[in-house]
Design an enzyme around this catalytic site. Structure first.
Site, PDB file in Angstrom:
ATOM      1  N   THR A  99      -8.438 -46.515  -0.882  1.00  0.00           N
ATOM      2  CA  THR A  99      -9.835 -46.941  -1.278  1.00  0.00           C
ATOM      3  C   THR A  99     -10.040 -47.961  -2.272  1.00  0.00           C
ATOM      4  OG1 THR A  99      -9.295 -45.080  -3.140  1.00  0.00           O
ATOM      5  CG2 THR A  99     -10.452 -44.285  -1.268  1.00  0.00           C
ATOM      6  N   LEU A 136      -2.692 -42.960 -11.547  1.00  0.00           N
ATOM      7  CA  LEU A 136      -4.388 -42.864 -11.234  1.00  0.00           C
ATOM      8  C   LEU A 136      -4.651 -42.887  -9.553  1.00  0.00           C
ATOM      9  CD1 LEU A 136      -4.700 -43.835 -14.178  1.00  0.00           C
ATOM     10  CD2 LEU A 136      -6.130 -45.519 -13.209  1.00  0.00           C
ATOM     11  N   LYS A 176      11.068 -40.023 -15.347  1.00  0.00           N
ATOM     12  CA  LYS A 176      12.250 -39.159 -16.049  1.00  0.00           C
ATOM     13  C   LYS A 176      13.597 -40.038 -15.750  1.00  0.00           C
ATOM     14  CE  LYS A 176      15.503 -35.432 -14.750  1.00  0.00           C
ATOM     15  NZ  LYS A 176      15.694 -35.057 -13.303  1.00  0.00           N
ATOM     16  N   TYR A 219      -8.556 -31.722  -3.413  1.00  0.00           N
ATOM     17  CA  TYR A 219      -8.577 -32.350  -4.512  1.00  0.00           C
ATOM     18  C   TYR A 219      -8.400 -31.642  -5.563  1.00  0.00           C
ATOM     19  CZ  TYR A 219     -10.536 -35.771  -8.073  1.00  0.00           C
ATOM     20  OH  TYR A 219     -10.647 -36.843  -9.054  1.00  0.00           O
ATOM     21  N   LYS A 273      -5.114 -31.481  -8.174  1.00  0.00           N
ATOM     22  CA  LYS A 273      -4.982 -32.061  -9.323  1.00  0.00           C
ATOM     23  C   LYS A 273      -4.295 -31.094 -10.249  1.00  0.00           C
ATOM     24  CE  LYS A 273      -6.747 -36.101  -9.312  1.00  0.00           C
ATOM     25  NZ  LYS A 273      -6.071 -37.421  -9.843  1.00  0.00           N
ATOM     26  N   TYR A 292       7.593 -30.912 -16.093  1.00  0.00           N
ATOM     27  CA  TYR A 292       8.749 -31.877 -16.387  1.00  0.00           C
ATOM     28  C   TYR A 292       8.702 -31.848 -17.922  1.00  0.00           C
ATOM     29  CZ  TYR A 292      10.087 -33.924 -12.086  1.00  0.00           C
ATOM     30  OH  TYR A 292      10.420 -34.356 -10.720  1.00  0.00           O
ATOM     31  N   HIS A 312     -16.829 -47.964  -5.593  1.00  0.00           N
ATOM     32  CA  HIS A 312     -17.072 -48.533  -4.306  1.00  0.00           C
ATOM     33  C   HIS A 312     -18.511 -48.075  -3.758  1.00  0.00           C
ATOM     34  CE1 HIS A 312     -16.390 -48.968   0.051  1.00  0.00           C
ATOM     35  NE2 HIS A 312     -15.125 -49.247  -0.316  1.00  0.00           N
ATOM     36  N   ARG A 350     -20.503 -41.473  -4.364  1.00  0.00           N
ATOM     37  CA  ARG A 350     -20.566 -41.227  -5.652  1.00  0.00           C
ATOM     38  C   ARG A 350     -21.986 -41.312  -6.049  1.00  0.00           C
ATOM     39  NH1 ARG A 350     -14.942 -42.153  -8.735  1.00  0.00           N
ATOM     40  NH2 ARG A 350     -14.468 -43.867  -7.198  1.00  0.00           N
TER      41      ARG A 350
HETATM   42  P1  NAD Z   1     -10.500 -44.945  -6.700  1.00  0.00           P
HETATM   43  O1  NAD Z   1     -10.686 -44.437  -5.232  1.00  0.00           O
HETATM   44  O2  NAD Z   1     -11.338 -46.248  -6.944  1.00  0.00           O
HETATM   45  O3  NAD Z   1      -9.153 -45.429  -7.132  1.00  0.00           O
HETATM   46  C1  NAD Z   1      -8.022 -44.548  -6.498  1.00  0.00           C
HETATM   47  C2  NAD Z   1      -6.783 -45.826  -6.361  1.00  0.00           C
HETATM   48  O4  NAD Z   1      -5.694 -44.982  -5.825  1.00  0.00           O
HETATM   49  C3  NAD Z   1      -7.284 -46.786  -5.010  1.00  0.00           C
HETATM   50  O5  NAD Z   1      -7.238 -47.990  -5.372  1.00  0.00           O
HETATM   51  C4  NAD Z   1      -6.415 -46.174  -3.898  1.00  0.00           C
HETATM   52  O6  NAD Z   1      -6.432 -47.052  -2.911  1.00  0.00           O
HETATM   53  C5  NAD Z   1      -5.090 -45.740  -4.365  1.00  0.00           C
HETATM   54  N1  NAD Z   1      -4.464 -44.640  -3.897  1.00  0.00           N
HETATM   55  C6  NAD Z   1      -4.928 -43.790  -3.173  1.00  0.00           C
HETATM   56  N2  NAD Z   1      -3.910 -42.831  -2.571  1.00  0.00           N
HETATM   57  C7  NAD Z   1      -2.854 -43.548  -2.930  1.00  0.00           C
HETATM   58  C8  NAD Z   1      -1.602 -43.534  -2.453  1.00  0.00           C
HETATM   59  N3  NAD Z   1      -1.188 -42.316  -1.817  1.00  0.00           N
HETATM   60  N4  NAD Z   1      -0.492 -44.473  -2.857  1.00  0.00           N
HETATM   61  C9  NAD Z   1      -1.165 -45.542  -3.732  1.00  0.00           C
HETATM   62  N5  NAD Z   1      -2.292 -45.706  -4.219  1.00  0.00           N
HETATM   63  C10 NAD Z   1      -3.220 -44.827  -3.643  1.00  0.00           C
HETATM   64  O7  NAD Z   1     -11.010 -43.893  -7.759  1.00  0.00           O
HETATM   65  P2  NAD Z   1     -11.390 -43.937  -9.176  1.00  0.00           P
HETATM   66  O8  NAD Z   1     -12.419 -43.493  -9.644  1.00  0.00           O
HETATM   67  O9  NAD Z   1     -10.664 -45.309  -9.809  1.00  0.00           O
HETATM   68  O10 NAD Z   1     -10.088 -42.869  -9.987  1.00  0.00           O
HETATM   69  C11 NAD Z   1      -8.860 -43.134 -10.234  1.00  0.00           C
HETATM   70  C12 NAD Z   1      -8.198 -41.741 -10.751  1.00  0.00           C
HETATM   71  O11 NAD Z   1      -9.002 -41.108 -11.498  1.00  0.00           O
HETATM   72  C13 NAD Z   1      -7.906 -40.944  -9.459  1.00  0.00           C
HETATM   73  O12 NAD Z   1      -6.717 -40.047  -9.776  1.00  0.00           O
HETATM   74  C14 NAD Z   1      -9.234 -39.937  -9.773  1.00  0.00           C
HETATM   75  O13 NAD Z   1      -8.741 -38.441  -9.300  1.00  0.00           O
HETATM   76  C15 NAD Z   1      -9.170 -39.684 -11.472  1.00  0.00           C
HETATM   77  N6  NAD Z   1     -10.598 -39.375 -11.872  1.00  0.00           N
HETATM   78  C16 NAD Z   1     -11.671 -40.335 -11.506  1.00  0.00           C
HETATM   79  C17 NAD Z   1     -12.951 -39.877 -11.889  1.00  0.00           C
HETATM   80  C18 NAD Z   1     -14.243 -40.683 -11.923  1.00  0.00           C
HETATM   81  O14 NAD Z   1     -15.406 -40.219 -12.120  1.00  0.00           O
HETATM   82  N7  NAD Z   1     -13.951 -42.094 -11.618  1.00  0.00           N
HETATM   83  C19 NAD Z   1     -13.084 -38.477 -12.458  1.00  0.00           C
HETATM   84  C20 NAD Z   1     -12.081 -37.507 -12.640  1.00  0.00           C
HETATM   85  C21 NAD Z   1     -10.853 -37.977 -12.224  1.00  0.00           C
HETATM   86  N1  UDP Z   2     -25.231 -36.164  -5.296  1.00  0.00           N
HETATM   87  C1  UDP Z   2     -26.441 -36.351  -4.895  1.00  0.00           C
HETATM   88  N2  UDP Z   2     -26.852 -37.406  -3.959  1.00  0.00           N
HETATM   89  C2  UDP Z   2     -25.790 -38.375  -3.721  1.00  0.00           C
HETATM   90  C3  UDP Z   2     -24.503 -38.104  -4.206  1.00  0.00           C
HETATM   91  C4  UDP Z   2     -24.223 -36.934  -4.984  1.00  0.00           C
HETATM   92  O1  UDP Z   2     -27.587 -35.531  -5.282  1.00  0.00           O
HETATM   93  O2  UDP Z   2     -26.093 -39.045  -2.599  1.00  0.00           O
HETATM   94  C5  UDP Z   2     -24.816 -35.003  -6.306  1.00  0.00           C
HETATM   95  C6  UDP Z   2     -23.935 -34.043  -5.966  1.00  0.00           C
HETATM   96  O3  UDP Z   2     -24.445 -33.240  -5.263  1.00  0.00           O
HETATM   97  C7  UDP Z   2     -23.192 -33.747  -7.001  1.00  0.00           C
HETATM   98  C8  UDP Z   2     -23.704 -34.869  -8.280  1.00  0.00           C
HETATM   99  O4  UDP Z   2     -24.483 -35.578  -7.438  1.00  0.00           O
HETATM  100  O5  UDP Z   2     -24.044 -32.545  -7.660  1.00  0.00           O
HETATM  101  C9  UDP Z   2     -22.169 -35.723  -8.316  1.00  0.00           C
HETATM  102  O6  UDP Z   2     -21.821 -36.042  -7.259  1.00  0.00           O
HETATM  103  P1  UDP Z   2     -20.382 -37.142  -7.016  1.00  0.00           P
HETATM  104  O7  UDP Z   2     -20.001 -37.206  -5.847  1.00  0.00           O
HETATM  105  O8  UDP Z   2     -20.775 -38.337  -7.785  1.00  0.00           O
HETATM  106  O9  UDP Z   2     -19.381 -36.207  -8.060  1.00  0.00           O
HETATM  107  P2  UDP Z   2     -18.870 -34.780  -8.236  1.00  0.00           P
HETATM  108  O10 UDP Z   2     -19.100 -34.627  -9.811  1.00  0.00           O
HETATM  109  O11 UDP Z   2     -19.487 -33.957  -7.346  1.00  0.00           O
HETATM  110  O12 UDP Z   2     -17.370 -35.063  -7.877  1.00  0.00           O
END
Ligand code: NAD
Ligand code: UDP
Length: 325
Positions: free
Chosen positions: A39, A75, A107, A147, A151, A161, A183, A188
């Protein structure tokens, strides 16, 4: 002998990873960005390629990795529902096998390791706001489970660990975070609504829009990551990281329409299964342990994010906005 801290960021080419890379480079760290570009994009980090302390490695963390580092931020994992549900088995593998490989590496080399966990470990919460002590309400067999359970299991691995191998771990539970480099087509809510508003296409509210989220601007979250890594060894977490200001999705849509002067109409689409109805972090722990709280309010953060997407649209980089049917 190396003087700078050597930091591995898995998922470093993603939204959060690219901001964290910049932040750590600015404080003189050597950054090894590891990403399989599932992604993430080169565009997110291309301005860093060529910097002497930045190294990019295309690698899937489901495979073992042998490098020498002092700190790891794990991440890597697709974060938006559309992306993590595209290949749910792979999402679980990335969460669990990826965590195992990163923990094994930590580790072997004695590195500190941070886990990007999530508010999704609370599922559709029956306790509000959510404190870290709450064990959650997660469906183990639904479309979000790859997911959420991935997690949750990763958190289990981190704490085992720690108990079994005395590893220094830091687990942060991230709540919805937004900002430049999300993206444009990952569905989102903030990025979707902004792109829809800027292109005068319908704003797609799922359900009635009464569900709530608490939105954190990316710069605030990155400060919390760095603060958490700097805590003493005994601080392992989990610690909620997010902005406690809570809004309904309908309020978010209205605010984005106002800030963009958009002509978009609002349409209501079906609410996805297991969509959490309310979400707001209790951040008392983060305040106390990290001396941290978010500084950027929603209007300021949205304004910066809107500027970013205006730029992307002007460059022709936003082709299509996902509108589920
Ligand atoms: P993102 O999708 O932009 O970034 C994730 C990155 O991980 C991408 O660059 C993707 O290519 C890489 N990736 C995915 N699978 C991989 C693999 N198997 N090996 C190597 N790289 C891999 O998402 P983000 O918003 O930057 O999220 C980063 C982290 O934070 C994630 O673990 C996500 O679960 C966590 N997180 C984000 C949010 C948020 O609101 N942005 C909320 C809760 C948790
Ligand atoms: N949502 C929405 N319209 C959209 C995308 C998301 O109403 O086009 C709503 C979704 O149903 C959720 C909230 O916005 O209740 C946040 O969605 P997101 O996918 O950003 O993150 P989530 O917190 O659900 O992982």
């Amino acid at each position: 002998m190396h003087l700078e801290r050597r930091v591995l960021i898995s998922g470093g080419a993603g939204f959060l990873g690219s901001h964290l890379s910049e932040r750590l480079l600015s404080q003189g760290c050597q950054v090894l960005c590891v990403d399989n570009f599932f992604t993430g994009t080169r565009r997110n980090i291309e301005h860093l390629i060529g910097e002497k302390n930045f190294e990019l490695l295309r690698h899937d963390i489901c495979q073992p990795l042998f490098v020498e580092v002092d700190e790891i931020y794990n991440l890597a994992c697709p974060a938006s529902p559309i992306h993590y549900q595209r290949d749910p088995v792979k999402t679980t593998k990335t969460s669990i096998l990826g965590a195992l490989n990163m923990l094994g590496l930590a580790k072997r080399v004695g590195a500190k390791i941070f886990q990007a966990s999530t508010s999704e470990v609370y599922g559709d919460p029956s306790v509000h706001p959510q404190p870290e002590e709450y064990w959650g309400n997660v469906n183990p067999i639904g479309p979000r489970s790859c997911y959420d359970e991935g997690k949750r299991c990763a958190e289990t691995l981190f704490f085992d660990y720690r108990r079994q191998h005395n590893l220094e771990i830091k687990v942060g539970r991230i709540f919805n975070t937004y900002g430049p480099r999300t993206h444009p087509n990952d569905g989102r809510v903030v990025s979707s609504f902004i792109v829809q508003a800027l292109t005068n296409r319908p704003i797609t509210i799922f359900g009635e829009g009464r569900q709530t989220r608490s939105f954190c601007y990316v710069s605030d979250l990155i400060e919390a990551f760095v603060g958490m890594m700097a805590t003493p060894r005994e601080v392992a977490g989990p610690v909620n990281l997010g902005n406690p200001a809570e809004f309904t999705i309908a309020e978010l849509a209205t605010q984005i329409i106002e800030l963009t002067n958009s002509r978009s109409e609002i349409i209501n689409l079906p609410l996805p299964q297991d969509d959490p109805q309310q979400r707001r972090p209790d951040i008392s722990k983060a305040k106390k342990l990290l001396d941290w709280e978010p500084k950027v309010g929603l209007t300021e953060g949205l304004t910066k994010t809107i500027e970013y997407f205006e730029g992307m649209i002007a460059e022709g980089l936003v082709q299509r906005v996902h509108a589920p049917t």
